[in-house]
Structures are given as structure tokens and as C-alpha cells.
Design an enzyme around this catalytic site. Structure first.
Site, PDB file in Angstrom:
ATOM      1  N   CYS A   1      49.682  42.877  42.679  1.00 47.80           N
ATOM      2  CA  CYS A   1      49.132  42.586  41.214  1.00 47.80           C
ATOM      3  C   CYS A   1      48.175  43.759  40.897  1.00 47.80           C
ATOM      4  O   CYS A   1      48.043  44.142  39.502  1.00 47.80           O
ATOM      5  CB  CYS A   1      48.413  41.318  41.207  1.00 47.80           C
ATOM      6  SG  CYS A   1      49.531  40.056  41.667  1.00 47.80           S
TER       7      CYS A   1
ATOM      8  N   ASN B   1      52.522  34.915  34.755  1.00 48.99           N
ATOM      9  CA  ASN B   1      52.026  36.007  35.716  1.00 48.99           C
ATOM     10  C   ASN B   1      53.045  36.949  36.075  1.00 48.99           C
ATOM     11  O   ASN B   1      54.051  36.569  36.911  1.00 48.99           O
ATOM     12  CB  ASN B   1      51.233  35.180  37.056  1.00 48.99           C
ATOM     13  CG  ASN B   1      50.581  36.289  38.217  1.00 48.99           C
ATOM     14  OD1 ASN B   1      51.190  37.375  38.204  1.00 48.99           O
ATOM     15  ND2 ASN B   1      49.958  35.696  38.949  1.00 48.99           N
TER      16      ASN B   1
ATOM     17  N   HIS C   1      44.134  41.168  35.217  1.00 47.02           N
ATOM     18  CA  HIS C   1      45.447  40.729  35.723  1.00 47.02           C
ATOM     19  C   HIS C   1      45.420  39.357  35.227  1.00 47.02           C
ATOM     20  O   HIS C   1      44.660  38.389  35.257  1.00 47.02           O
ATOM     21  CB  HIS C   1      45.364  40.760  37.218  1.00 47.02           C
ATOM     22  CG  HIS C   1      46.670  39.967  37.809  1.00 47.02           C
ATOM     23  ND1 HIS C   1      47.872  40.253  37.423  1.00 47.02           N
ATOM     24  CD2 HIS C   1      46.504  39.221  38.993  1.00 47.02           C
ATOM     25  CE1 HIS C   1      48.439  39.155  37.922  1.00 47.02           C
ATOM     26  NE2 HIS C   1      47.780  38.739  38.785  1.00 47.02           N
TER      27      HIS C   1
END
Length: 316
Positions: A113, A272, A241
């Protein structure tokens, strides 16, 4: 050495929207359960024939067009991804071919990520060293390919998409991409996993990740501002993030932001999207004119590894 700046951005999301009600048809869950724990309402899911390369090329093409540069001006292409199935040629090389970028250095970068901000820093260092004048940096993920649709703790989180930044050298004394703060804690790397030779599946220890992100990462994000020579109260926006709305809220509460600072919450509508989440959210903020040109923005991503990378950038 020359400075660097973000010249343009672009993003791509699949057209298919998966709601919380749709997920309730696949696994034992409901809208209230998902919203309470993650804040997510919808996510975009790519069709079976839409690849990471397709999404990366679309986002990258938009950033290139917005920059006004020609394909032959680009000397470096990096695609940050952990979900691409292609190994060789790299996704970056395939994107360069589609955008008719000749002769650039092309490679993929996998830092989970944290991939996009890691790639952004790597590209900025490359440009400062004089190895290229312009670089195309893309975060692109098809997380639906690696989702365990029977695990309600993870399948409710993930989505697909891509975001891109075109970065260039500048002779201005103002540094448009600030010093990076990056690192990892590999001893706890198993807290977020995407492992296996065939059909790997995303898995994580959600509680461990939440504790780590909310207790240890605020100080690192603060350090990125300090290295850029600004206070967190000077920030016009923060784009972390997009892991989980609860993590974003807890992390940013500890940064002493001014009341007018915009906090990216694209996770609510996009889920996500791993390495794609920061450039996707940033591009959408700018598209909606929520952050003025020239304003300082903190980019900060974290995840598998456990790794992190962040820097203050000037909004294009």
C-alpha cells in the site's frame, strides 16, 4: 541539483459499483456492520477482462495529456502495484508501449500500500540526479483478483483503480516534492499478507494494523512535515492511504491540523485500492477543486511490509 514538482495528475476507476448490499449477497454481513467498522459505502470492481495494465494506462494517459508533454519527453515510468499478474514485460513497460513512450526506463515497484509514495520518492531522486527530466508514476491495483470473497473481514475493504502523477524537474528554488520519510518494520510484516504462487489471497491482522497505524504512524507523518520545513497546521490537505475511514480519522486527529485542512476520504466511495489509493484520492480532490494550486499537501501511505512512505508536495 534541480528541484522536482508534480506537473499533472490523472485517475481511472472501473464503471462497476459494488455496494454494501451487494456484498451482503456474498458473505454474512450488512451495510451497518461495514459502515461502523470501515466507513466504506461503495467500491469499484473491474470487469474480468479489465487488467491492472488497462487501468494504469488510462490513468497515466490522462496525466500525460494534462501535463502538455509529449510521450518522447518521458524518461522514466514506474508502476506501483502488488496485484498485477504480469511479471514480464512489466506493467510499466506495457503502459509505455500503449502511450507510445519511446526509450524510457520502465519498471514495476511492489511496496504494498506504500507503493505509490515510495515510487514518487524514487522518481524524484532519479530526476534530481539528472537521469531524466520527466517521469510518469502510477499506482494501479486490481484487488478484486486477490480478494477472498468468503472472508468478510477483508472482502468488504477492497476495490480497484489507478492514479497517476507526471513529475518534472524545475529550476525554481521551491521544492515541489519534499524530502521523503520512509521505512519498514519487517518483523511485523505478516500483519498484511498477499502470498502464494497461485491465486494469492489478501489477508491481514486488522487489529494489529489499526494499532500500528494509529499509535506509531502519526509521529512519522509529522516528521515528513518537519523535513519539508512546515508545520502540520500549514497543510491545505492530507491524503493518507485509504485503508479504512476509522484509521484515517484516528491518524489525522493526532496531526494538529487547522480546521480548514481537507482530509481525503475517498475510501468511502472507492474502498481500499492499495498502492492506487493515494494518487486516486489526490487526483479526485484536485479535479473537484478542493485544494488550491500551490498549496502544501501531505501524502502518506502505509501497509504491507509493514512499510510506510510520505512526503509533502505542492498541489499542481
Amino acid at each position: 541539483m534541480p528541484g522536482t514538482r508534480i506537473a499533472a495528475l490523472g485517475h481511472h476507476q472501473p464503471s462497476r459499483v459494488m455496494t454494501n448490499a451487494d456484498l451482503a449477497q456474498l458473505v454474512e454481513t450488512d451495510d451497518a456492520w461495514i459502515r461502523q467498522r470501515t466507513g466504506i459505502v461503495t467500491r469499484k470492481i473491474a470487469e474480468q477482462d479489465e487488467s491492472v495494465t488497462d487501468m494504469a494506462a488510462s490513468a497515466g494517459g490522462k496525466a500525460l495529456a494534462a501535463s502538455g508533454l509529449a510521450p518522447e519527453d518521458i524518461g522514466l515510468v514506474i508502476v506501483a502495484t502488488c496485484s498485477a499478474m504480469d511479471r514480464c514485460p512489466s506493467v510499466a513497460a506495457q503502459v509505455a508501449a500503449r502511450l507510445q513512450v519511446p526509450g524510457a526506463v520502465c519498471f514495476d515497484l511492489n511496496n504494498g500500500c506504500a507503493g505509490f509514495t515510495t515510487a514518487l520518492a524514487s522518481a524524484a531522486h532519479t530526476l534530481k540526479a539528472g537521469a531524466a527530466r520527466h517521469a510518469l508514476i502510477i499506482g494501479a491495483e486490481k484487488m478484486s483478483d486477490v480478494t477472498d470473497w468468503t472472508d468478510r473481514s477483508t472482502c468488504v475493504l477492497l476495490g480497484d483503480g489507478a492514479g497517476a502523477a507526471l513529475i518534472s524537474t524545475t529550476t525554481s528554488e521551491h521544492e515541489g516534492i519534499g524530502p521523503v520519510v520512509w521505512g519498514s518494520d519487517p518483523q511485523r510484516g505478516a500483519s498484511v499478507r498477499l502470498q502464494g504462487a497461485w491465486q494469492p489471497r489478501f489477508a491481514q491482522d486488522g487489529q494489529a494494523v489499526y494499532r500500528w497505524a494509529t499509535s506509531e504512524l502519526p509521529a512519522i507523518a509529522q516528521d515528513a512535515c518537519t523535513r519539508a520545513g512546515i508545520s502540520t497546521r500549514d497543510l491545505a490537505a492530507v491524503v493518507t492511504h485509504q485503508a479504512n475511514l476509522r484509521i484515517i480519522e484516528a491518524l489525522t486527529r493526532r496531526l494538529d491540523l487547522c480546521d480548514s485542512a481537507v482530509i481525503a476520504k475517498d475510501v468511502v466511495e472507492s474502498g481500499n485500492t492499495s498502492a492506487a489509493s493515494v494518487p486516486l484520492a489526490l487526483s479526485k480532490l484536485i479535479e473537484r477543486d478542493e485544494v488550491p494550486s500551490g498549496a502544501p499537501v501531505l501524502l502518506f501511505s502505509f501497509g504491507g511490509g509493514l512499510s510506510w512512505a510520505g512526503q509533502v508536495v505542492t498541489c499542481p
